[in-house]
Design a protein around this motif. Sequence first.
Motif, mmCIF file in Angstrom:
data_model
loop_
_atom_site.group_PDB
_atom_site.id
_atom_site.type_symbol
_atom_site.label_atom_id
_atom_site.label_comp_id
_atom_site.label_asym_id
_atom_site.label_seq_id
_atom_site.Cartn_x
_atom_site.Cartn_y
_atom_site.Cartn_z
ATOM 1 N N MET A 1 0.840 -1.198 0.000
ATOM 2 C CA MET A 1 0.000 0.000 0.000
ATOM 3 C C MET A 1 0.879 1.254 0.000
ATOM 4 N N ARG A 2 0.433 2.252 -0.723
ATOM 5 C CA ARG A 2 1.221 3.473 -0.865
ATOM 6 C C ARG A 2 1.041 4.362 0.358
ATOM 7 N N SER A 3 2.159 4.862 0.901
ATOM 8 C CA SER A 3 2.106 5.742 2.069
ATOM 9 C C SER A 3 1.712 7.144 1.637
ATOM 10 N N ILE A 4 0.985 7.827 2.526
ATOM 11 C CA ILE A 4 0.555 9.194 2.228
ATOM 12 C C ILE A 4 1.273 10.218 3.106
ATOM 13 N N TRP A 5 2.070 9.729 4.070
ATOM 14 C CA TRP A 5 2.762 10.641 4.983
ATOM 15 C C TRP A 5 3.890 9.879 5.652
ATOM 16 N N ASN A 6 5.044 10.500 5.757
ATOM 17 C CA ASN A 6 6.196 9.894 6.431
ATOM 18 C C ASN A 6 6.583 10.758 7.615
ATOM 19 N N GLY A 7 6.857 10.129 8.723
ATOM 20 C CA GLY A 7 7.244 10.866 9.914
ATOM 21 C C GLY A 7 7.696 9.915 10.997
ATOM 22 N N ALA A 8 7.351 10.249 12.256
ATOM 23 C CA ALA A 8 7.772 9.428 13.386
ATOM 24 C C ALA A 8 6.751 9.549 14.504
ATOM 25 N N ILE A 9 6.689 8.520 15.341
ATOM 26 C CA ILE A 9 5.874 8.561 16.550
ATOM 27 C C ILE A 9 6.782 8.963 17.697
ATOM 28 N N SER A 10 6.400 9.986 18.429
ATOM 29 C CA SER A 10 7.155 10.424 19.593
ATOM 30 C C SER A 10 6.544 9.798 20.840
ATOM 31 N N PHE A 11 7.269 8.832 21.425
ATOM 32 C CA PHE A 11 6.805 8.098 22.603
ATOM 33 C C PHE A 11 7.782 8.401 23.735
ATOM 34 N N GLY A 12 7.549 9.547 24.419
ATOM 35 C CA GLY A 12 8.525 10.020 25.394
ATOM 36 C C GLY A 12 9.788 10.433 24.663
ATOM 37 N N LEU A 13 10.931 9.851 25.049
ATOM 38 C CA LEU A 13 12.192 10.109 24.361
ATOM 39 C C LEU A 13 12.439 9.114 23.247
ATOM 40 N N VAL A 14 11.514 8.190 23.031
ATOM 41 C CA VAL A 14 11.644 7.186 21.977
ATOM 42 C C VAL A 14 11.006 7.722 20.705
ATOM 43 N N GLN A 57 -2.313 21.820 -12.801
ATOM 44 C CA GLN A 57 -2.206 21.604 -11.359
ATOM 45 C C GLN A 57 -0.861 22.088 -10.812
ATOM 46 N N ALA A 58 0.175 21.957 -11.579
ATOM 47 C CA ALA A 58 1.511 22.366 -11.114
ATOM 48 C C ALA A 58 1.612 23.874 -10.920
ATOM 49 N N GLU A 59 0.756 24.634 -11.573
ATOM 50 C CA GLU A 59 0.808 26.095 -11.471
ATOM 51 C C GLU A 59 -0.104 26.641 -10.378
ATOM 52 N N ILE A 60 -0.803 25.756 -9.654
ATOM 53 C CA ILE A 60 -1.783 26.204 -8.671
ATOM 54 C C ILE A 60 -1.140 26.205 -7.287
ATOM 55 N N GLY A 61 -1.268 27.319 -6.581
ATOM 56 C CA GLY A 61 -0.755 27.442 -5.215
ATOM 57 C C GLY A 61 -1.901 27.690 -4.234
ATOM 58 N N LYS A 62 -1.537 28.036 -2.982
ATOM 59 C CA LYS A 62 -2.536 28.288 -1.932
ATOM 60 C C LYS A 62 -2.477 29.755 -1.515
ATOM 61 N N ALA A 63 -3.630 30.238 -1.027
ATOM 62 C CA ALA A 63 -3.699 31.608 -0.530
ATOM 63 C C ALA A 63 -4.821 31.701 0.497
ATOM 64 N N TYR A 64 -4.676 32.707 1.388
ATOM 65 C CA TYR A 64 -5.733 32.965 2.370
ATOM 66 C C TYR A 64 -6.474 34.220 1.926
ATOM 67 N N GLU A 65 -7.817 34.122 1.869
ATOM 68 C CA GLU A 65 -8.629 35.248 1.423
ATOM 69 C C GLU A 65 -9.154 36.007 2.640
ATOM 70 N N GLU A 66 -8.833 37.299 2.682
ATOM 71 C CA GLU A 66 -9.334 38.133 3.764
ATOM 72 C C GLU A 66 -10.755 38.596 3.456
ATOM 73 N N TYR A 141 -0.955 15.416 15.558
ATOM 74 C CA TYR A 141 -0.121 15.321 14.364
ATOM 75 C C TYR A 141 -0.609 16.362 13.357
ATOM 76 N N ALA A 142 0.213 16.671 12.399
ATOM 77 C CA ALA A 142 -0.127 17.645 11.358
ATOM 78 C C ALA A 142 -0.215 16.919 10.032
ATOM 79 N N LEU A 143 -1.288 17.169 9.296
ATOM 80 C CA LEU A 143 -1.496 16.520 7.997
ATOM 81 C C LEU A 143 -2.322 17.449 7.119
ATOM 82 N N ARG A 144 -1.882 17.612 5.886
ATOM 83 C CA ARG A 144 -2.582 18.432 4.889
ATOM 84 C C ARG A 144 -2.835 19.853 5.398
ATOM 85 N N GLY A 145 -1.809 20.444 5.955
ATOM 86 C CA GLY A 145 -1.871 21.854 6.303
ATOM 87 C C GLY A 145 -2.569 22.197 7.597
#
Length: 355
Positions: A1-14, A57-66, A141-145
Amino acid sequence: MRSIWNGAISFGLVSIPIKLVNATESRSVSFRQIHAADGGRIRYRKVCELDGEEVSQAEIGKAYEESDGTMIPITDEDLAALPLPTAKTIEIVAFVPAGEIDPLQMDAAYYLSASGVPAAKPYILLREALKRSEKVAVAKYALRGRERLGMLRVVDDVIAMHGLLWPDEIRAPEGVAPETPVQVRDAELDLADALMATLGEVDIGTLHDDYREAVERMIAAKAEGGAAVAPPEPEAEGGGQVIDLMAALENSVRAAKEARGESGGVADVTELAPRKSAPRTPKETGARKSTAKTAAKKTAAPARKSTAKKSTAKSTAKATAKSTAKKTTARTTEKAAAKKASTPAKKAAPRKRSA
């Protein structure tokens, strides 16, 4: 299965390197939009409002609208530079019993896979600790912004993570419950319990999507010969009618029993014990006592009759003896009087005069 996010689990100092994999997939039938007149495909194109040109799609970015419509561009680098420890880490903050997690908070589900050979031992350590404690881990955790809340638990031999909604994202159920005061009788609750018991349990793995299968059969039929599906017969409208709840429950119990291949109607349902705080055993004991008393009374009745007969016989005997004694005394007195009358009177001796 294809992963969608790579990171680590923080379990105390582990730290446990992991990969995030989707644990679910959608099996629903998807449709395309077409032009009803000629069957042409309807497509949505991403067009820039300023120059009217289509943008890839490659030319599309993100913005916050006030509020005034001003756009503030936000890049991936800006988000990666945020001082958040959860940007690339699933940070465990607590271990709690699973019952403390409100099911309303449950969101998407993921599998956590150990990333590389060095991650195997700490991964298994956390898995076995969760098993032995019979608890779940609450993590951030943080995912998709955005930063999210998660729950880690063990599924078979894998650590799974459920995304959780934040507590302030759960709406209060205001105005949802019926406002009309309703009194539910014990007999109705008994029938509801009987229906629940008749339906019993189910293996979730045996359930399937009947609607999806019907849609697939309909598509296959139309693809072969364009046959239309006959619409279902309209059901009688029951709006405004008062529902006989007891009859509906009894019929439901009967139908559930027939579906399970059981015989018997509603008779064994209506004999359910009423919901009372006191058990029924004392009542049955009391009934037995009263039955015993009644039987004792019936048994004792002939004894009283025989005793009455004996006492009557004794009284009769005494009365007879008394009358016999009186007659004997009277006869004796008559005989004595007759003797006196037949015996001659003796002459009185003359008295001597003294000189």
